[in-house]
Design a protein around this motif. Structure first.
Motif, mmCIF file in Angstrom:
data_model
loop_
_atom_site.group_PDB
_atom_site.id
_atom_site.type_symbol
_atom_site.label_atom_id
_atom_site.label_comp_id
_atom_site.label_asym_id
_atom_site.label_seq_id
_atom_site.Cartn_x
_atom_site.Cartn_y
_atom_site.Cartn_z
ATOM 1 N N TYR A 1 27.145 0.262 -12.387
ATOM 2 C CA TYR A 1 26.694 -0.629 -11.320
ATOM 3 C C TYR A 1 27.574 -1.873 -11.266
ATOM 4 O O TYR A 1 28.114 -2.239 -10.205
ATOM 5 N N ASN A 2 27.738 -2.501 -12.414
ATOM 6 C CA ASN A 2 28.535 -3.708 -12.520
ATOM 7 C C ASN A 2 29.983 -3.451 -12.103
ATOM 8 O O ASN A 2 30.551 -4.157 -11.266
ATOM 9 N N ASN A 3 30.590 -2.423 -12.651
ATOM 10 C CA ASN A 3 32.009 -2.156 -12.410
ATOM 11 C C ASN A 3 32.295 -1.783 -10.955
ATOM 12 O O ASN A 3 33.275 -2.240 -10.356
ATOM 13 N N LYS A 4 31.456 -0.939 -10.371
ATOM 14 C CA LYS A 4 31.717 -0.471 -9.006
ATOM 15 C C LYS A 4 31.492 -1.563 -7.969
ATOM 16 O O LYS A 4 32.201 -1.630 -6.962
ATOM 17 N N ILE A 5 30.528 -2.429 -8.207
ATOM 18 C CA ILE A 5 30.286 -3.486 -7.234
ATOM 19 C C ILE A 5 31.410 -4.517 -7.287
ATOM 20 O O ILE A 5 31.767 -5.131 -6.274
ATOM 21 N N TRP A 6 32.015 -4.697 -8.471
ATOM 22 C CA TRP A 6 33.213 -5.542 -8.563
ATOM 23 C C TRP A 6 34.340 -4.953 -7.718
ATOM 24 O O TRP A 6 34.924 -5.629 -6.884
ATOM 25 N N LEU A 7 34.650 -3.688 -7.964
ATOM 26 C CA LEU A 7 35.743 -3.051 -7.231
ATOM 27 C C LEU A 7 35.500 -3.061 -5.727
ATOM 28 O O LEU A 7 36.422 -3.295 -4.936
ATOM 29 N N ALA A 8 34.270 -2.819 -5.309
ATOM 30 C CA ALA A 8 33.955 -2.779 -3.884
ATOM 31 C C ALA A 8 34.249 -4.110 -3.199
ATOM 32 O O ALA A 8 34.526 -4.149 -1.998
ATOM 33 N N ASN A 9 34.206 -5.185 -3.963
ATOM 34 C CA ASN A 9 34.512 -6.508 -3.428
ATOM 35 C C ASN A 9 35.966 -6.903 -3.663
ATOM 36 O O ASN A 9 36.316 -8.083 -3.549
ATOM 37 N N GLY A 10 36.807 -5.936 -3.986
ATOM 38 C CA GLY A 10 38.233 -6.200 -4.095
ATOM 39 C C GLY A 10 38.680 -6.771 -5.420
ATOM 40 O O GLY A 10 39.819 -7.233 -5.545
ATOM 41 N N ILE A 11 37.814 -6.736 -6.429
ATOM 42 C CA ILE A 11 38.149 -7.302 -7.745
ATOM 43 C C ILE A 11 38.763 -6.206 -8.602
ATOM 44 O O ILE A 11 38.095 -5.245 -8.980
ATOM 45 N N THR A 12 40.044 -6.351 -8.900
ATOM 46 C CA THR A 12 40.755 -5.332 -9.674
ATOM 47 C C THR A 12 40.955 -5.748 -11.130
ATOM 48 O O THR A 12 41.371 -4.924 -11.944
ATOM 49 N N THR A 13 40.669 -7.015 -11.451
ATOM 50 C CA THR A 13 40.807 -7.503 -12.829
ATOM 51 C C THR A 13 39.679 -8.471 -13.129
ATOM 52 O O THR A 13 39.330 -9.307 -12.283
#
Length: 515
Positions: free
Chosen positions: A131-143
């Motif tokens: 949940y945490n990781n995918k919602i980061w990526l969905a918002n353009g956060i790659t690092t």
């Protein structure tokens, strides 16, 4: 072909679902045509065609350009001649897969310099870290720079799994808490730093710390090449100690105005109790007004000279100035996990859930606090200070991923140009990590951490929110997809697909609660 609905799904079958899921109730967003692109799968040679490029170093947009990625590295950036393109005379570099970014913006993947990887809140599981990781990526956060892991060895292991593409997650830098509650001597401080180096962390996060412990800890960290992030509290140490000992970053803002108060201590009432978080945050809203501008000026000069950077996390305190806004953010309906929603409820047992008896008077003081704080940030950067970008989400009504975009909006409110705001969250954060020659830029030789943004973030930072936004232009409603494609380490992930996966996790959790 548009976006896949699931890993490995035939791309030609999913367009109707995508448009319904992302653009229901508005004019359909323009999905980027693709050839040979599969969500979550790296190809040998990927081309992002016709992109308008925001570099991440504060310079204006360039384009259109073709960006060529081989494996996980940007190998070519080819300026295109618009006249030749229209006439069909432009020779295009070959590729195994293509994303057509015509009319869209490509910028470095966002870097979250103050992140928390969390698998549970208030004792309730969020089903692991997906949940945490995918919602980061969905918002353009790659690092992400993880500061204060639930379990440091687990986070170090997850960093490796992300690097090997075994999980869907951003690139990770792990900075666990230094003090596990048992550090009382200089020898114990050095031993703790040595242990952290041994297990393979990237840096250390310190919170409230005594000066005689901070000095040997910082000395040992420097010897071992570990960077240090300091969440200064109302403690013995403040920003002058960070200058003296060479801290990498000051997190939030405590410790900076404290160090510029003539008596070096805020004028607390006699019944103030720092352990009572309602007390703590109420009076924190009156701190910046007590800082002396001349002392602040001297402190900023010293921070710049010592190369102490500042990660302000303005978003995480925003509920203190506008509680109603914080409690009714639009993405909560579909993407707020019930365990996190429960953690946000006022409860002295949960850190940051301090809104008990919060008043309009408290909000007024906090609004003033923000005005002075934002002015201080502008002065710090004008002097040559390095400002980073982090969100501290998972606390105080801030949802992972969405909170970092909100942080960017607050940097803009503070008076920074959108190009500078993007630099804070990309190139500057890469410098904070010591990775400025690998990430944080759209540049040949840099790692392919990129986002294809449907919309112009220099006009409206809201287009960076996962799911995009809508606006009325020339009498017509225009829908954007947000970060439509997120390329992390050369692997393309489709933003709308990631959001659907996040929503599925949340829906399943809500169903379990109802049962």
């Amino acid at each position: 072909s548009p976006t896949p609905a699931s890993h490995g799904a035939p791309m030609s079958l999913v367009r109707p679902f995508l448009l319904l899921a992302v653009a229901a109730g508005s004019l359909a967003a323009q999905v980027s045509p693709t050839i040979g692109v599969t969500h979550g799968q790296r190809v040998k040679r990927l081309a992002i065609r016709n992109a308008l490029v925001i570099d991440g170093n504060g310079t204006p947009t360039r384009g259109p350009m073709d960006i060529i990625v081989e494996g996980n590295v940007i190998t070519e950036m080819i300026a295109l001649d618009p006249v030749a393109l229209r006439a069909g005379r432009s020779k295009r570099a070959p590729a195994d897969a293509e994303i057509d970014a015509t009319g869209k913006y490509v910028m470095p993947g966002l870097i979250n310099a103050h992140a928390h990887i969390q698998s549970q809140r208030s004792g309730q599981s969020m089903g692991g870290f997906d949940y945490n990781n995918k919602i980061w990526l969905a918002n353009g956060i790659t690092t992400v720079r993880e500061v204060g892991a639930e379990a440091e060895t687990v986070s170090v292991a997850m960093r490796g799994r992300s690097a090997r593409a075994e999980i869907v997650a951003p690139r990770m830098f792990i900075y666990p808490f230094f003090d596990n509650g048992r550090i009382n001597t200089p020898a114990e401080a050095r031993a703790r730093v040595q242990y952290m180096k041994k297990i393979g962390v990237d840096g250390i996060k310190i919170g409230g710390i005594q000066r005689d412990i901070m000095e040997p800890m910082m000395d040992e960290a420097k010897k071992l090449g570990l960077r240090v992030a300091h969440h200064v509290g109302v403690e013995e140490t403040n920003a002058w100690d960070d200058v003296k000992f060479g801290t990498t970053t000051i997190e939030h803002w405590y410790g900076i105005p404290d160090a510029a108060i003539p008596n070096l201590r805020q004028n607390f009432p006699s019944d103030y109790n720092y352990s009572d978080e309602t007390d703590r945050f109420r009076w924190a809203g009156r701190l910046w007004r007590e800082a002396d501008p001349k002392m602040l000026d001297s402190l900023f000069d010293a921070m710049v000279k010592a190369k102490v950077a500042w990660v302000p996390t303005m978003d995480i305190y925003e509920a203190s100035r506008d509680l109603q806004r914080a409690q009714t953010q639009p993405w909560f309906q579909d993407y707020l996990h019930p365990a996190l929603a429960n953690y946000f409820k006022p409860d002295p047992a949960n850190h940051g859930s301090y809104f008990i008896g919060w008043s309009s008077t408290d909000e007024v003081f906090w609004k003033e606090n923000y005005r002075i704080w934002m002015d201080a940030l502008r002065k710090f950067e004008r002097k040559g200070g390095l400002i980073g970008c982090g969100d501290d989400a998972g606390f105080i009504y801030e949802l992972y991923g969405f909170a970092l975009v909100r942080e960017m909006e607050l940097h803009a409110e503070a008076g920074f140009h959108p190009l500078k705001v993007i630099e804070h969250c990309t190139g500057n954060n890469a410098k904070i990590l010591g990775e400025e020659s690998r990430i944080g830029r759209v540049r040949v030789g840099w790692l392919a951490d990129l986002i294809v943004v449907d919309g112009n973030p220099l006009e409206d930072l809201k287009v960076l929110y996962a799911g995009g936004t809508s606006a009325v232009r020339d009498g017509k409603e225009v829908r954007t997809l947000g970060s439509e494609w997120i390329i992390k380490d050369g692997i393309p992930y489709n933003g709308p697909q990631l959001l659907r996966e996040v929503k599925a996790i949340v829906d399943a959790a809500k169903q379990r609660v109802r049962q």
